[in-house]
Scaffold this motif. Structure first.
Motif, PDB file in Angstrom:
ATOM      1  N   ILE A 195     -18.447 -74.869 -25.220  1.00 57.27           N
ATOM      2  CA  ILE A 195     -19.776 -74.276 -25.434  1.00 57.27           C
ATOM      3  C   ILE A 195     -20.681 -74.586 -24.248  1.00 57.27           C
ATOM      4  N   ALA A 196     -20.685 -75.855 -23.828  1.00 57.57           N
ATOM      5  CA  ALA A 196     -21.562 -76.278 -22.739  1.00 57.57           C
ATOM      6  C   ALA A 196     -21.219 -75.573 -21.431  1.00 57.57           C
ATOM      7  N   ASN A 197     -19.937 -75.238 -21.235  1.00 51.19           N
ATOM      8  CA  ASN A 197     -19.515 -74.646 -19.974  1.00 51.19           C
ATOM      9  C   ASN A 197     -19.547 -73.116 -19.975  1.00 51.19           C
ATOM     10  N   THR A 198     -19.808 -72.502 -21.115  1.00 50.17           N
ATOM     11  CA  THR A 198     -19.810 -71.030 -21.162  1.00 50.17           C
ATOM     12  C   THR A 198     -21.182 -70.449 -21.489  1.00 50.17           C
ATOM     13  N   VAL A 199     -21.922 -71.054 -22.411  1.00 49.49           N
ATOM     14  CA  VAL A 199     -23.213 -70.498 -22.826  1.00 49.49           C
ATOM     15  C   VAL A 199     -24.236 -70.693 -21.716  1.00 49.49           C
ATOM     16  N   THR A 200     -24.810 -69.600 -21.250  1.00 53.38           N
ATOM     17  CA  THR A 200     -25.834 -69.670 -20.200  1.00 53.38           C
ATOM     18  C   THR A 200     -27.250 -69.554 -20.755  1.00 53.38           C
ATOM     19  N   GLY A 201     -27.399 -68.930 -21.927  1.00 55.01           N
ATOM     20  CA  GLY A 201     -28.718 -68.798 -22.523  1.00 55.01           C
ATOM     21  C   GLY A 201     -28.630 -68.320 -23.957  1.00 55.01           C
ATOM     22  N   VAL A 202     -29.670 -68.634 -24.732  1.00 54.05           N
ATOM     23  CA  VAL A 202     -29.761 -68.192 -26.125  1.00 54.05           C
ATOM     24  C   VAL A 202     -31.153 -67.611 -26.349  1.00 54.05           C
ATOM     25  N   ILE A 203     -31.187 -66.396 -26.934  1.00 59.69           N
ATOM     26  CA  ILE A 203     -32.461 -65.755 -27.268  1.00 59.69           C
ATOM     27  C   ILE A 203     -32.559 -65.653 -28.785  1.00 59.69           C
ATOM     28  N   ALA A 204     -33.584 -66.288 -29.350  1.00 57.60           N
ATOM     29  CA  ALA A 204     -33.893 -66.098 -30.767  1.00 57.60           C
ATOM     30  C   ALA A 204     -35.032 -65.097 -30.865  1.00 57.60           C
ATOM     31  N   GLN A 205     -35.001 -64.242 -31.871  1.00 55.66           N
ATOM     32  CA  GLN A 205     -36.039 -63.222 -31.951  1.00 55.66           C
ATOM     33  C   GLN A 205     -36.353 -62.811 -33.383  1.00 55.66           C
ATOM     34  N   ARG A 206     -37.550 -62.253 -33.538  1.00 57.17           N
ATOM     35  CA  ARG A 206     -38.001 -61.637 -34.776  1.00 57.17           C
ATOM     36  C   ARG A 206     -38.737 -60.356 -34.405  1.00 57.17           C
ATOM     37  N   LYS A 220     -48.250 -49.765 -36.845  1.00 56.44           N
ATOM     38  CA  LYS A 220     -47.406 -48.647 -36.404  1.00 56.44           C
ATOM     39  C   LYS A 220     -46.422 -49.164 -35.360  1.00 56.44           C
ATOM     40  N   GLY A 221     -45.136 -49.180 -35.702  1.00 52.15           N
ATOM     41  CA  GLY A 221     -44.122 -49.679 -34.791  1.00 52.15           C
ATOM     42  C   GLY A 221     -44.012 -51.195 -34.850  1.00 52.15           C
ATOM     43  N   ARG A 222     -43.069 -51.739 -34.053  1.00 54.93           N
ATOM     44  CA  ARG A 222     -42.846 -53.182 -34.063  1.00 54.93           C
ATOM     45  C   ARG A 222     -42.689 -53.723 -32.646  1.00 54.93           C
ATOM     46  N   ILE A 223     -42.907 -55.018 -32.511  1.00 59.53           N
ATOM     47  CA  ILE A 223     -42.821 -55.710 -31.223  1.00 59.53           C
ATOM     48  C   ILE A 223     -41.962 -56.958 -31.418  1.00 59.53           C
ATOM     49  N   GLY A 224     -41.178 -57.319 -30.408  1.00 56.45           N
ATOM     50  CA  GLY A 224     -40.336 -58.494 -30.501  1.00 56.45           C
ATOM     51  C   GLY A 224     -41.097 -59.777 -30.227  1.00 56.45           C
ATOM     52  N   ILE A 225     -40.737 -60.824 -30.968  1.00 54.17           N
ATOM     53  CA  ILE A 225     -41.248 -62.176 -30.722  1.00 54.17           C
ATOM     54  C   ILE A 225     -40.032 -63.026 -30.358  1.00 54.17           C
ATOM     55  N   TYR A 226     -40.078 -63.687 -29.192  1.00 49.26           N
ATOM     56  CA  TYR A 226     -38.868 -64.264 -28.621  1.00 49.26           C
ATOM     57  C   TYR A 226     -38.980 -65.766 -28.370  1.00 49.26           C
ATOM     58  N   GLU A 227     -37.781 -66.364 -28.270  1.00 50.45           N
ATOM     59  CA  GLU A 227     -37.632 -67.774 -27.913  1.00 50.45           C
ATOM     60  C   GLU A 227     -36.381 -67.855 -27.033  1.00 50.45           C
ATOM     61  N   LEU A 228     -36.546 -68.160 -25.769  1.00 54.02           N
ATOM     62  CA  LEU A 228     -35.417 -68.204 -24.831  1.00 54.02           C
ATOM     63  C   LEU A 228     -35.100 -69.641 -24.451  1.00 54.02           C
ATOM     64  N   ARG A 242     -43.294 -69.208 -32.283  1.00 53.68           N
ATOM     65  CA  ARG A 242     -44.679 -69.192 -32.752  1.00 53.68           C
ATOM     66  C   ARG A 242     -45.660 -69.171 -31.583  1.00 53.68           C
ATOM     67  N   GLU A 243     -45.260 -69.774 -30.439  1.00 56.69           N
ATOM     68  CA  GLU A 243     -46.109 -69.725 -29.253  1.00 56.69           C
ATOM     69  C   GLU A 243     -46.137 -68.313 -28.673  1.00 56.69           C
ATOM     70  N   ASP A 244     -44.978 -67.659 -28.655  1.00 59.93           N
ATOM     71  CA  ASP A 244     -44.928 -66.276 -28.184  1.00 59.93           C
ATOM     72  C   ASP A 244     -45.728 -65.374 -29.126  1.00 59.93           C
ATOM     73  N   VAL A 262     -47.402 -62.661 -37.752  1.00 56.90           N
ATOM     74  CA  VAL A 262     -46.589 -63.688 -37.110  1.00 56.90           C
ATOM     75  C   VAL A 262     -46.152 -64.728 -38.138  1.00 56.90           C
ATOM     76  N   MET A 263     -47.072 -65.103 -39.016  1.00 57.62           N
ATOM     77  CA  MET A 263     -46.723 -66.036 -40.089  1.00 57.62           C
ATOM     78  C   MET A 263     -45.591 -65.482 -40.945  1.00 57.62           C
ATOM     79  N   ARG A 264     -45.643 -64.200 -41.220  1.00 58.06           N
ATOM     80  CA  ARG A 264     -44.655 -63.569 -42.110  1.00 58.06           C
ATOM     81  C   ARG A 264     -43.247 -63.625 -41.525  1.00 58.06           C
ATOM     82  N   VAL A 265     -43.111 -63.403 -40.226  1.00 60.55           N
ATOM     83  CA  VAL A 265     -41.772 -63.259 -39.652  1.00 60.55           C
ATOM     84  C   VAL A 265     -41.260 -64.506 -38.948  1.00 60.55           C
ATOM     85  N   VAL A 266     -42.146 -65.450 -38.598  1.00 65.12           N
ATOM     86  CA  VAL A 266     -41.723 -66.601 -37.793  1.00 65.12           C
ATOM     87  C   VAL A 266     -41.704 -67.893 -38.579  1.00 65.12           C
TER      88      VAL A 266
END
Length: 641
Positions: free
Chosen positions: A511-522, A573-581, A614-616, A631-635
């Motif tokens: 895992i340590a030698n292959t994973v370069t990044g992780v993105i969590a999102q809502r 109207k529509g949605r926007i991504g909230i991310y954690e990288l 939550r910061e994003d 933000v409270m609802r989804v994060v």
């Protein structure tokens, strides 16, 4: 039917060829397709079908109907069989109008048994029959007869028998010969629901249920009226056996109801349709912008035919109501192809159906539209162009992981790259990318597909989801051998993803030698730009988001939507991504190898520049893109401060 249309010059060979091409892609009824394309009118198609079936064609709009005779067939039976008794002759025969080309000869025996009279069928257009059924059956239910001279359209001098058709088709008196020919020529062709164009009548009204941005949808009250108009006289449906239920689910009213529900959901931009049986009815809800909206409730007696109709469309077993089933409905409406993933589960009140709407058409997604903060976007751009490694996206179902992956694939896909994806299913078609949809029945799963990919000289591999150890190990192997791998996991945040792989059984040093990044999102709903208004709040109200100010009483400006037709009164109207990288560095890799706690990994990631979701979300609130409550609802989850 085709011979009649061409012989009479109603449809040219070129138009007929066009209609046949459409039929190949939709499997719809050829006559209906010809009408939908505007190549012929419904009346001409009805005349042609009468010719094909060996029946007399009747111009119902110019026919005198006897209400007393119409009442001889019970209203629920007339609705179910889609027939109307017109009048009786001196030989104790009744003229019966039918408008369905797959009308069954056995139905004539049922009519004769109920009326004690010999039925003589005549063929009419569907719309004229539907109008007559509404007029005479509704009047009969109220204990009154239609006013006037009994003519269906109020014209003077109407004849009880049809005049010669405009082309002289099927003219002449009705006789026993016409009746005896019926069993030989009636067809059992299934009416397919693939083409939904025209299922909804045009509407210019606006109200509480309006298509986003266009104003062409039906208000909730009008939609309910449109559907419930089809539900009259269908009581007792739940008492039918499976074969009768299949026949009833093929009746025109049920078909129109199911088509209307699907087409309206697509017009509203819904991602899911929920058909939920309850004690007193069937609740219909659409998920729009991630939130369920109750559309209407239909009467309980329509429950079984409606559920059976959707199961037939999805090629499911309508007789099996005890276990969950999965299927799909390919449809085409308004010139676009859609795929509905259908899932049924047995509940105490009956089977619940959920349909996920997938747009099969090719779409262009860009990373600029997703809502990445500039610094996060820069780090993502660095990760995705690396020649090897693994980028993971995490989040619950419906959080937009696949959409983000597609936008990344669109960015990295070039003529120099061999990009291959394994998906279940492939939700969108992407140009220049080799997409493979999983097929459980054929034994095609993520694991054996990935093995095949490694022999296809890939540069970039996308795995829809790493669900088990075997799939995860092959993906890790691919990342170790010079390939870039993108995939998804179901975890609450980015730091949890690496421990989730370890829990599956993947070695931590791999895992340590292959994973370069992780993105969590809502996905959070955007404030409607049409009704967006500012308001003032104290800065202390944003404290839990990590917003620090010297004066808690300081007033700051936020925004909210007041509600308008453009957003159906929701303010969004529509949605926007909230991310954690979480981009991995040496410290994080060491913690992963030693199986450190999630808290330690999270703290190290924050030292490396990771901003929590939550910061994003806070930044998007301050920018006026969304609201604190959203933000409270989804994060936020229980236990967070």
């Amino acid at each position: 039917m085709v011979d009649y249309l061409t012989e009479k010059g109603l449809v040219s060979p070129e138009k007929l060829a066009t209609a046949r091409e459409v039929q190949k892609s939709t499997t719809g009824d050829l006559g209906d397709i010809i009408v939908d394309l505007g190549f012929a009118g419904e009346r001409e198609i009805a005349e042609a079908r009468a010719q094909e079936m060996g029946l007399q064609y009747l111009d119902l709009a110019r026919t005198q109907i006897d209400p007393d005779i119409s009442a001889l067939i019970p209203p629920h039976m007339s609705r179910r069989l889609n027939v109307l008794a017109l009048k009786k002759d001196a030989s104790n025969r009744i003229l019966v109008a039918i408008g369905d080309p797959k009308f069954k000869p056995a139905n004539l025996e049922d009519i004769q048994r109920v009326t004690k009279l010999k039925p003589v069928p005549v063929f009419v257009s569907r719309s004229e029959l539907r109008t007559a059924l509404d007029r005479y059956l509704n009047s009969g239910q109220n204990g009154t007869k239609p006013t006037g001279n009994g003519q269906s359209n109020g014209r003077n001098g109407a004849s009880p028998l049809p005049r010669n058709g405009r082309n002289g088709a099927n003219s002449g008196p009705l006789s026993d010969a016409g009746l005896s020919a019926v069993p030989a020529i009636l067809k059992e062709d299934a009416l397919t629901p693939a083409v939904l164009d025209g299922a909804l009548p045009p509407s210019n009204v606006t109200g509480s249920f309006v298509q986003s941005g266009s104003g062409q949808g039906l208000p909730k009250s009008d939609l309910e009226n449109q559907l419930q108009k089809e539900l009259l006289d269908m009581a007792g449906a739940e008492d039918e056996d499976d074969e009768a239920m299949r026949e009833m689910s093929d009746d025109a009213p049920i078909i129109r109801i199911s088509h209307t529900i699907i087409q309206q959901a697509i017009r509203e931009g819904a991602s899911d349709i929920h058909i939920e049986p309850e004690k007193r009815g069937v609740r219909i809800r659409y998920r729009i912008d991630g939130v369920l909206n109750e559309i209407m409730t239909v009467p309980n007696h329509i429950k079984q035919p409606l559920i059976a109709r959707f199961k037939i469309m999805a090629d499911l077993n309508i007789a099996e109501r005890r276990v969950p089933q999965d299927g799909r409905i390919p449809i085409r409406t308004e010139g676009k192809d859609y795929d509905l993933r259908v899932s049924t589960v047995p509940t105490l009140a009956g089977e619940k159906i959920v349909m996920r709407i997938l747009d099969k058409g090719s779409i262009q997604l860009t990373m600029d539209q997703l809502g990445f903060a500039p610094d996060v976007r820069a780090k993502v751009d660095e990760i995705i162009v690396q020649p090897q490694g693994m980028l993971l996206l995490t989040g619950p179902t419906g959080s937009g992981k696949t959409t983000t992956l597609y936008s990344i694939l669109n960015k990295v896909s070039t003529v120099e790259k061999n990009v291959m994806t394994a998906e279940d299913p492939a939700e969108y078609q992407l140009a220049g990318i080799n997409q493979v949809t999983m097929n459980k029945k054929a034994g095609l799963n993520f694991a054996n597909t990935l093995r095949a990919f490694l022999r296809q000289d890939p540069d970039i591999i996308m795995v829809g989801e790493m669900r088990d150890l075997e799939t995860s190990q092959i993906a890790v192997e691919a990342a170790l051998t010079g390939h870039m791998v993108y995939s998804t996991l179901h975890t609450n945040d980015a730091p949890s993803a690496v421990l989730r792989l370890a829990d599956m059984g993947v070695e931590t040093f791999l895992i340590a030698n292959t994973v370069t990044g992780v993105i969590a999102q809502r996905l959070a709903r955007r404030i409607c730009s049409n009704c967006r208004q500012p308001y003032q709040v104290e800065a202390s109200t944003l404290k839990r988001f990590g917003f620090n100010v010297e004066d808690p009483g300081q007033m700051i400006t936020l925004y909210s939507g007041t509600g308008c037709e453009n957003c159906r009164g929701t303010g969004f109207k529509g949605r926007i991504g909230i991310y954690e990288l979480m981009a991995l560095d040496d410290e994080l890799r060491e913690l992963i190898v030693t199986r450190a706690s999630i808290a330690d990994i999270k703290n190290a990631a924050k030292r490396n520049g990771m901003k929590e979701m939550r910061e994003d979300g806070l930044q998007k609130v301050l920018d006026g893109v969304t609201t604190p409550d959203e933000v409270m609802r989804v994060v936020f989850t229980t236990g967070q401060s």
